[in-house]
Write a protein that holds these residues in place. Structure first.
Motif, short mmCIF file in Angstrom:
data_model
loop_
_atom_site.label_atom_id
_atom_site.label_comp_id
_atom_site.label_asym_id
_atom_site.label_seq_id
_atom_site.Cartn_x
_atom_site.Cartn_y
_atom_site.Cartn_z
N VAL A 1 0.81 -1.06 0.12
CA VAL A 1 0.06 0.08 -0.03
C VAL A 1 0.89 1.28 -0.13
N LYS A 2 2.13 1.37 0.85
CA LYS A 2 2.95 2.42 0.78
C LYS A 2 3.43 2.47 -0.36
N HIS A 3 4.01 1.22 -0.83
CA HIS A 3 5.08 1.26 -2.00
C HIS A 3 4.16 1.93 -3.35
N ILE A 4 2.99 1.70 -3.47
CA ILE A 4 2.26 1.79 -4.84
C ILE A 4 2.38 3.17 -5.56
N SER A 5 2.15 4.03 -4.31
CA SER A 5 2.14 5.44 -4.87
C SER A 5 3.55 5.91 -5.12
N SER A 6 4.62 5.35 -4.91
CA SER A 6 6.13 5.87 -5.34
C SER A 6 6.57 5.01 -6.17
N CYS A 7 5.83 4.00 -6.85
CA CYS A 7 6.45 3.03 -7.89
C CYS A 7 6.70 3.60 -9.08
#
Ligand SMILES: [Zn+2]
Ligand SMILES: [Zn+2]
Ligand SMILES: [Zn+2]
Ligand SMILES: [Zn+2]
Length: 234
Positions: free
Chosen positions: A22-28
């Protein structure tokens, strides 16, 4: 422990737990590139939704769903990937209101229809529930963790990430990986030990789903347990 199960980001291929994803996806940055490649002038709103088994938290999905999709679309998707065994009833529970396939009256209160668009019932930060089969119920918890507006894609629902298949050892020998689950007692067994299991033909294949081993559930034909990456590595 169990809810620490990892899955692969379908854009960059990296592995995370559900909350890490959930945290990763916004900065992928691979996801960002995928979002921008369409160049479509038409815009749509999208909800990012995390789905997990309410009691089997090791099974999870991160979805991106177009805001004009209906709850019925989401229900159909959940049935196809995780739930459908023999056409049981299902419902969403959002803010104390039930949404049914065929609305019915319950305790004098009318339940609503699933044929309503997500944008009319969901908001970022909301948590709601889905129930499949009101007898041997499989309960799912859904959380809306993001909303964005961007180029309109053809698909109403895109899978961003899914937990890797859960590997468990056989309850009998404790050595080999389990392949089936006994519907009668919940024991998981390897291909060797299943031959001698006393419950006979009560065995169902172990699948990557919170409905594994319940009723006649046998896995999904449409969605393989391991999904392909959406973008190629550069
Ligand atoms: Zn990624
Ligand atoms: Zn069934
Ligand atoms: Zn065994
Ligand atoms: Zn058994």
């Amino acid at each position: 422990m169990a809810d620490r199960s990892k899955g692969m980001c379908r854009f960059c291929g990296k592995e995370y737990t559900k909350s890490g994803m959930v945290k990763h996806i916004s900065s992928c940055k691979y996801r960002q590139a995928w979002l921008e490649q369409k160049g479509n002038e038409k815009q749509s709103g999208y909800f990012s939704i995390a789905v997990g088994g309410t009691y089997c938290k090791e099974y999870w999905l991160l979805l991106e769903v177009r805001e004009d999709a209906t709850l019925a679309d989401v229900d159909e998707f959940l049935r196809e990937i995780w739930l459908e065994c023999c056409g049981h009833l299902s419902a969403f529970l959002i803010d104390g209101v039930y949404y049914d396939v065929e609305p019915m009256e319950s305790w004098g209160r009318l339940r609503k229809t699933m044929n309503c668009r997500l944008r009319s019932v969901l908001d970022v930060g909301m948590r709601f529930a889905h129930e499949y089969d009101f007898g041997s119920t499989t309960e799912l918890t859904l959380t809306v963790f993001d909303y964005r507006v961007g180029d309109r894609h053809k698909d109403k629902i895109v899978i961003i990430a899914r937990n890797n298949p859960i590997r468990v050892l056989c309850d009998e020998c404790g050595k080999r990986p389990a392949a089936v689950v006994c519907i009668a007692d919940g024991e998981v067994l390897c291909e060797h030990c299943m031959e001698e299991h006393e419950c006979g033909d009560m065995l169902a294949s172990l699948t990557n789903s919170p409905r594994s081993g319940v009723c006649g559930y046998e896995g999904s034909e449409k969605y393989p347990d391991v999904l392909e990456r959406i973008t190629e590595q550069k």
